[in-house]
Design a protein around this motif. Structure first.
Motif: not given
Length: 318
Positions: A18-19, A21-22, A25-26, A174, A177-178, A181
């Protein structure tokens, strides 16, 4: 965007995926992913790639799976990619000093607790088991100690009354991950300020052992209920009745009393078992080879009588 940072990533399970992917995505350039070697999994024990490896391959990212990182040869691919920063999340290997020193800006760890509380292997489980009101994510600059490095970013998350390790894990993933980033953006901007961990409040989250999964009915009901949620999905909380190991997945604390382990009631709304203080109404149970069943359905397949007594022995296969 074109990232000013060249990132390498080290992680293995879904929390780490999940991390990753974040980060992707960034828009960050992930030059290399390190993950654990493929392991046997499932009923057929077929070699299975980690969640992180599967995600990396889906994005065309180079993957390395060294057994250890102790030698120059084992570190060669990481050194060759020359990352600015190595992000680490639930990787499963201890990083030697040579790895910590390799990235220009060091190694950032995503840890699922509010450090210095719950350093170590099982911070989510232990926070629930201890009855903590909140937990969170700490982004930490890694050093040679066990989760002892300076903190770079911290975010809190409440632990809800019905949280299990599974549900809390997903929310923390989640948040992790935020947080990473945000930390990478601040790192690129030169605005991250390391803060040493305080000496007070240090606790260690030891890895969960199978022996802990045996219900000790002499403990207070409130403690067993928390352990039940902490050990969901693994290893579960279990006890034996008539030589059958039964796992418990959901319960409520009730005001009832009796000899610890004794069945006080058995009905569709739950099986009430006496504890050292109070009692538990067991509402979701599982026998070996079966699925988790609500108490009414469970009782129709496995009769339980008032006055019977659960033991604390037995194995924990289900």
């Amino acid at each position: 965007m074109t990232s000013p940072l060249r990132v390498a990533f080290a992680g293995t399970p879904e929390f780490a995926a999940r991390a990753l992917q974040s980060i992707l995505d960034a828009g960050y350039d992930v030059a290399l992913v390190l993950t654990q070697p493929d392991r046997p999994a499932g009923r057929g024990m077929k070699l299975t790639a980690s969640a992180v490896k599967q995600l990396a391959l889906a994005h065309g990212i180079a993957v390395d799976q060294p057994e250890k990182l102790r030698t120059d040869e084992q570190r060669a691919r990481l050194a060759a990619c020359a990352p600015d920063v190595l992000v680490v999340a639930a990787y499963g290997l201890i990083l030697p000093q040579a790895v910590l020193d390799l990235p220009r800006l060091g190694c950032l760890n995503i840890h699922a607790s509010l450090l210095p509380r719950w350093r170590g292997a099982a911070p989510i489980h232990r926070a629930i088991e201890a009855g903590d009101a909140e937990t969170g994510i700490t982004i930490m600059q890694m050093d040679a100690g066990l989760d002892t490095g300076p903190m770079l970013l911290r975010r809190t998350l409440p632990i809800l009354p019905g949280d299990t390790t599974a549900t809390l894990h997903d929310r923390l993933a989640v948040l992790g991950g935020d947080c990473i980033v945000g930390a990478l953006a601040a790192l690129a901007a030169g605005t991250l300020t390391p803060c040493p961990q305080p000496a007070d409040g240090v606790t260690y989250a030891a890895k969960i052992g199978r022996a802990e999964a045996t219900a000790d009915w002499t403990r207070p009901a409130v403690e067993l209920e928390r352990a039940m949620r902490a050990f969901d999905p693994f290893p579960g909380l279990a006890s034996s009745l008539r030589d059958t190991v039964i796992k418990f997945w959901s319960a409520q604390v009730v005001d009832a009393h009796g000899v610890p382990g004794t069945v006080l009631a058995a009905a569709d709304d739950g099986i009430v078992v006496a504890c050292g203080r109070g009692a538990l109404r067991l509402t979701l149970l599982q026998r070996p080879g079966s699925r988790r069943l609500p108490s009414g359905e469970f009782l129709r397949g496995f009769a339980v009588s008032v006055g019977e007594r659960f033991s604390t022995g037995g194995t924990h296969a289900a």
